[in-house]
Motif scaffolding. Structure first.
Motif, PDB file in Angstrom:
ATOM      1  N   VAL A  93       0.716  -1.158   0.103  1.00  0.00           N
ATOM      2  CA  VAL A  93      -0.084  -0.157   0.131  1.00  0.00           C
ATOM      3  C   VAL A  93       0.827   1.144   0.091  1.00  0.00           C
ATOM      4  CG1 VAL A  93      -1.408   1.349   1.640  1.00  0.00           C
ATOM      5  CG2 VAL A  93      -2.157  -0.943   0.800  1.00  0.00           C
ATOM      6  N   ALA A  94       1.898   1.321   0.816  1.00  0.00           N
ATOM      7  CA  ALA A  94       2.770   2.424   0.982  1.00  0.00           C
ATOM      8  C   ALA A  94       3.340   2.579  -0.545  1.00  0.00           C
ATOM      9  CB  ALA A  94       3.839   2.195   2.146  1.00  0.00           C
ATOM     10  N   LEU A 109      14.442  -4.458   4.868  1.00  0.00           N
ATOM     11  CA  LEU A 109      15.380  -3.674   5.430  1.00  0.00           C
ATOM     12  C   LEU A 109      16.552  -3.262   4.343  1.00  0.00           C
ATOM     13  CD1 LEU A 109      16.783  -2.473   8.186  1.00  0.00           C
ATOM     14  CD2 LEU A 109      17.806  -4.514   8.701  1.00  0.00           C
ATOM     15  N   ASN A 110      16.581  -4.118   3.363  1.00  0.00           N
ATOM     16  CA  ASN A 110      17.568  -3.811   2.453  1.00  0.00           C
ATOM     17  C   ASN A 110      17.480  -3.426   1.092  1.00  0.00           C
ATOM     18  OD1 ASN A 110      20.339  -4.392   4.216  1.00  0.00           O
ATOM     19  ND2 ASN A 110      18.944  -6.375   4.489  1.00  0.00           N
ATOM     20  N   LEU A 148      15.765   1.061   6.236  1.00  0.00           N
ATOM     21  CA  LEU A 148      15.608   1.525   7.644  1.00  0.00           C
ATOM     22  C   LEU A 148      14.735   2.448   7.970  1.00  0.00           C
ATOM     23  CD1 LEU A 148      16.573   0.353  10.310  1.00  0.00           C
ATOM     24  CD2 LEU A 148      18.451   2.225  10.510  1.00  0.00           C
ATOM     25  N   ARG A 149      14.474   3.619   7.079  1.00  0.00           N
ATOM     26  CA  ARG A 149      13.355   4.627   7.494  1.00  0.00           C
ATOM     27  C   ARG A 149      11.992   4.246   7.119  1.00  0.00           C
ATOM     28  NH1 ARG A 149      15.709   9.386   4.783  1.00  0.00           N
ATOM     29  NH2 ARG A 149      14.048  10.336   5.872  1.00  0.00           N
ATOM     30  N   GLY A 150      12.023   3.399   6.167  1.00  0.00           N
ATOM     31  CA  GLY A 150      10.643   3.040   5.731  1.00  0.00           C
ATOM     32  C   GLY A 150      10.014   3.754   4.866  1.00  0.00           C
ATOM     33  N   ARG A 165       0.286   5.473   8.825  1.00  0.00           N
ATOM     34  CA  ARG A 165       0.673   6.490   8.178  1.00  0.00           C
ATOM     35  C   ARG A 165       2.164   6.213   7.758  1.00  0.00           C
ATOM     36  NH1 ARG A 165      -2.280  10.670   7.665  1.00  0.00           N
ATOM     37  NH2 ARG A 165      -1.127  11.258   5.967  1.00  0.00           N
ATOM     38  N   VAL A 166       2.847   5.285   8.442  1.00  0.00           N
ATOM     39  CA  VAL A 166       4.251   5.069   7.977  1.00  0.00           C
ATOM     40  C   VAL A 166       4.651   3.463   8.323  1.00  0.00           C
ATOM     41  CG1 VAL A 166       4.835   5.595  10.686  1.00  0.00           C
ATOM     42  CG2 VAL A 166       6.760   5.751   8.749  1.00  0.00           C
ATOM     43  N   VAL A 167       5.279   2.837   7.641  1.00  0.00           N
ATOM     44  CA  VAL A 167       5.736   1.415   7.537  1.00  0.00           C
ATOM     45  C   VAL A 167       7.185   1.563   7.702  1.00  0.00           C
ATOM     46  CG1 VAL A 167       5.452  -0.743   6.586  1.00  0.00           C
ATOM     47  CG2 VAL A 167       3.899   1.072   6.073  1.00  0.00           C
ATOM     48  N   THR A 168       7.716   0.601   8.769  1.00  0.00           N
ATOM     49  CA  THR A 168       9.282   0.510   8.735  1.00  0.00           C
ATOM     50  C   THR A 168       9.559  -0.932   9.064  1.00  0.00           C
ATOM     51  OG1 THR A 168       9.504   0.760  11.294  1.00  0.00           O
ATOM     52  CG2 THR A 168       9.475   2.923   9.962  1.00  0.00           C
ATOM     53  N   PRO A 169      10.730  -1.344   8.848  1.00  0.00           N
ATOM     54  CA  PRO A 169      11.039  -2.587   9.315  1.00  0.00           C
ATOM     55  C   PRO A 169      10.592  -3.281  10.658  1.00  0.00           C
ATOM     56  CG  PRO A 169      12.786  -1.675   8.090  1.00  0.00           C
ATOM     57  CD  PRO A 169      11.935  -0.625   8.562  1.00  0.00           C
ATOM     58  N   GLU A 170      10.528  -2.203  11.545  1.00  0.00           N
ATOM     59  CA  GLU A 170      10.065  -2.378  12.799  1.00  0.00           C
ATOM     60  C   GLU A 170       8.588  -2.668  13.061  1.00  0.00           C
ATOM     61  OE1 GLU A 170      12.647  -2.328  15.477  1.00  0.00           O
ATOM     62  OE2 GLU A 170      13.613  -2.888  13.524  1.00  0.00           O
TER      63      GLU A 170
END
Ligand code: ATP
Ligand code: MG
Lengths: 347, 284
Positions: free
Chosen positions: A86-87, A143-144, A152-154, A244-249
């Motif tokens: 989606v992002a 991540l990569n 990392l910042r997503g 509203r934000v997607v990161t590896p975490e």
């Protein structure tokens, strides 16, 4: 077993809801869902949206684990796939929301199909570890693969916009998430009224004789993985519009355990079980947090000291369920209904 | 009755089964050593022999569950030796298991419906919506299963009961029901009355005769209850240590010296058994 439900026709007996009581409960639930936004609290609307996203995802895992008997420890990774999809599409190409959600489900389903391949050779604990490994690999990709995932910042996710209306806040997103949740849960219920759903259960209950009555383990195990991942993907896509934000975490391995716990606590292999499990697992921590806050007037440091205790209580509640109600909340619900149906007679 | 459901059950023609030179080995154990077996269409054929003779191994090879070392299996003359087990269901080969193999978490009705799986075609998208083909198929299936199987085997009172809580005899009957739902052309029953009392045994024997009569299917059964075997079969084939030692009518087989010797050496005399002292087959 209720005997007082003589059926006029098989059509009624094969219905989505078999008794009038069930229909009434469903009507009440729908009315509740329509009226809920009247509470006007942003906090409650946020929780409601989160609960429904988790209901979708738990229902997906329930199809795979509860109904087909394939334990997965990688479910959250498929949500992540949906969220990133989606992002990526909304952020990069500004494609319509509903299309993005379908893509989220489809991409997750495709990857879920591949992750399901080992299930043809391995079972039980070994399969669980294989799905965990797959989720670790997906985490590595998130991540990569920076050009697509933002590393990392997503990625930031634009506001969901449908017909020019910006669904920027939970009270608006509610009207996107709620209908999708209802439709997907009902679709899952339908699935188990047909040959496809029966084939899943047959694989869970005894995969050798499943094959002898003509069920292809290959086809249906992979189908179950794909469907389960589709649900996770859509849930992850909605999650992306909420946060509203997607990161590896965003979807750690622990989240996969969360959904597995929801399936088990709610009642594996029943649709209501998935709903109860997701509601329980999402709301109980919030409820415990609120309780701690409520104590502040008397014990000013309550929230500090109670924070760790909260997790312990939550853990104990889960263990308690496994010991005292191994069939899950769905079974408690069934007994409660029975109690009221036969009231005032005790059974 | 609605026009969707013709009154008469669909009656597939009985199939003929020919097994030739079938061998199967487990490590050093020769479970089957070149057996031949011919099952005439519409017959009730019994496969008998002492414990460990290889009867179940023969069933497993015929249903495609084990891969035999040598030999061919022909259904109506067509070689099906290489057909995978799940595709044999569609060809009309249905079976029950010595150790009951029902889906324990499901109701009797769902177990029976599962028998028809290979004959249904609704896909996953229809299923999600319970629309079109999925709905039509399920409705037809329900009506057919009720009429042809549940009424026929008198399972009405337990249709919504989970199979796990049923007594052993009824579970065996549900397994027969599931096999019937497969619209078999040949029905293979592995010890259908093992562990049953007299009354249940007679009930099952009658059901098997009725199935042959009304459904016109071929029946191949493995059974230790010699009384029942002698009563209902047209043809008997005797195995011992993986070899066929006799074949013929019940009368011929009963008086065959090799058969008498095989049974005296193990669990009993078929002649004595036929008079009602059936050697007790294993329950599991
Ligand atoms: N899966 C297996 N692995 C190893 N040996 C096996 C296996 N199945 C059967 N056997 C052996 O093959 C031989 C034939 O067994 P089978 O089960 O076919 O006998 P049976 O005639 O069905 O006996 P029963 O009347 O006890 O059911 C026996 O010696 C048995 O120990
Ligand atoms: Mg046997």
């Amino acid at each position: 077993m209720r005997v007082g439900t003589a059926k006029e026709s098989y059509a009624a007996d094969e219905g989505l809801f078999k008794t009038d009581t069930q229909k009434v409960w469903f009507g009440l639930l729908m009315a509740g869902l329509l009226l809920f936004p009247l509470n006007g609290s942003n906090y409650w609307m946020f929780l409601a949206v989160l609960v429904m996203i988790n209901v979708i995802s738990t229902t997906g895992l329930n199809i795979l684990t509860g109904y087909t008997g394939q334990v997965s420890l990688g479910h959250a990774a498929f949500m992540a796939v949906g969220a990133y999809t989606v992002a990526f599409f909304d952020g990069r190409f500004d494609t319509p929301v509903l299309l993005n959600l379908v893509l989220a489900g489809a991409v997750a389903a495709g990857i879920g199909y591949l992750v399901g391949l080992p299930s043809l050779r391995i079972k039980g604990l070994y399969l669980a570890i294989a799905t965990l490994a797959a989720s670790v690999i997906l985490g590595f990709v998130f991540l990569n693969w920076t050009p697509v995932t933002g590393g990392l910042r997503g990625l930031n996710v634009p506001t969901a916009t449908i017909a020019g209306i910006e669904l920027a806040t939970p009270d608006r997103l509610y009207w996107l998430v709620m209908p999708i949740c209802v439709v997907m849960v009902l679709a899952a219920k339908n699935l188990f009224r047909t040959r496809v759903g029966r084939a899943f259960i047959a694989i869970r209950d005894r995969d050798i004789s499943a094959e002898i009555i003509g069920i292809s383990l290959f086809k249906y195990k992979l189908m179950s993985f794909a469907i389960s991942s589709f649900y996770a993907g859509v849930a992850g896509g909605l999650w992306a519009y909420l946060f509203r934000v997607v990161t590896p975490e965003s979807f750690p391995a622990l989240a996969s355990i969360f959904f597995l716990a929801a399936v088990i606590v709610g009642g594996a292999g029943t649709i209501v079980g998935g709903i109860f499990g997701a509601v329980f697992m999402t709301l109980i921590p919030e409820f415990l947090k609120l309780s701690a806050t409520a104590l502040v007037p008397w014990f000013p440091d309550a929230s500090i000291y109670l924070a760790p205790v909260r997790n312990i209580i939550f853990g104990l509640l889960i263990i308690g369920f496994l010991i005292f109600e191994p069939m899950g909340l769905a079974e408690m619900w069934r007994r409660t209904r029975r109690y009221f149906a036969l009231w005032p007679f005790r059974t | 009755m609605s026009p969707l459901h013709p009154a008469a059950p669909v009656r597939p023609p009985a199939a003929r089964l020919d097994v030739e030179n079938l061998s199967l080995q487990f490590g050093g154990v020769k479970a089957l050593d070149g057996i031949d077996l011919n099952v005439a269409p519409g017959s009730i054929t019994a496969l008998i022999g002492p414990n460990g003779a290889g009867k179940t191994s023969a069933f497993n090879s015929i249903s495609g569950f084990y891969k035999p070392k040598t030999g061919t299996v022909r259904l109506d003359g067509e070689d099906i030796t290489a057909v995978p087990a799940r595709d044999r269901a569609k060809l009309g080969l249905a079976r029950t298991f010595q150790n009951i193999a029902l889906f324990r978490g499901m109701t009797v009705l769902d177990n029976i419906k599962l028998g028809r799986h290979a004959h249904l075609t609704a896909g996953v998208f229809d299923a999600f919506l319970y629309w079109g083909k999925a709905k039509r198929e399920e409705m037809e299936l329900r009506a057919e299963v009720e009429r042809d199987v549940i009424d026929f085997l008198e399972l009405d009172h337990i249709r919504n009961v989970p199979v796990a809580i049923l007594p052993y005899g009824l579970q065996k009957k549900v397994e027969l029901a599931r096999a019937l739902a497969m619209r078999p052309r040949i029905l293979m029953l592995d010890e259908p009355v093992a562990g049953m009392n007299r009354e249940e045994t007679e009930d099952m024997a009658r059901a098997i005769l009725d199935v042959r009569e009304e459904w016109g299917v071929t029946v191949l059964l493995v059974e230790h209850d010699m009384g029942m075997v002698m009563d209902i079969s047209d043809h008997v084939c005797v195995l011992n240590f993986g070899r066929r030692i006799a074949a013929g009518t019940p009368e011929e087989v009963r008086n065959n010296p090799d058969v008498i010797k095989a049974y005296l050496g193990s669990s009993g005399d078929p002649r004595r058994a036929a008079e009602g002292h059936a050697p007790v087959g294993e329950v599991a």
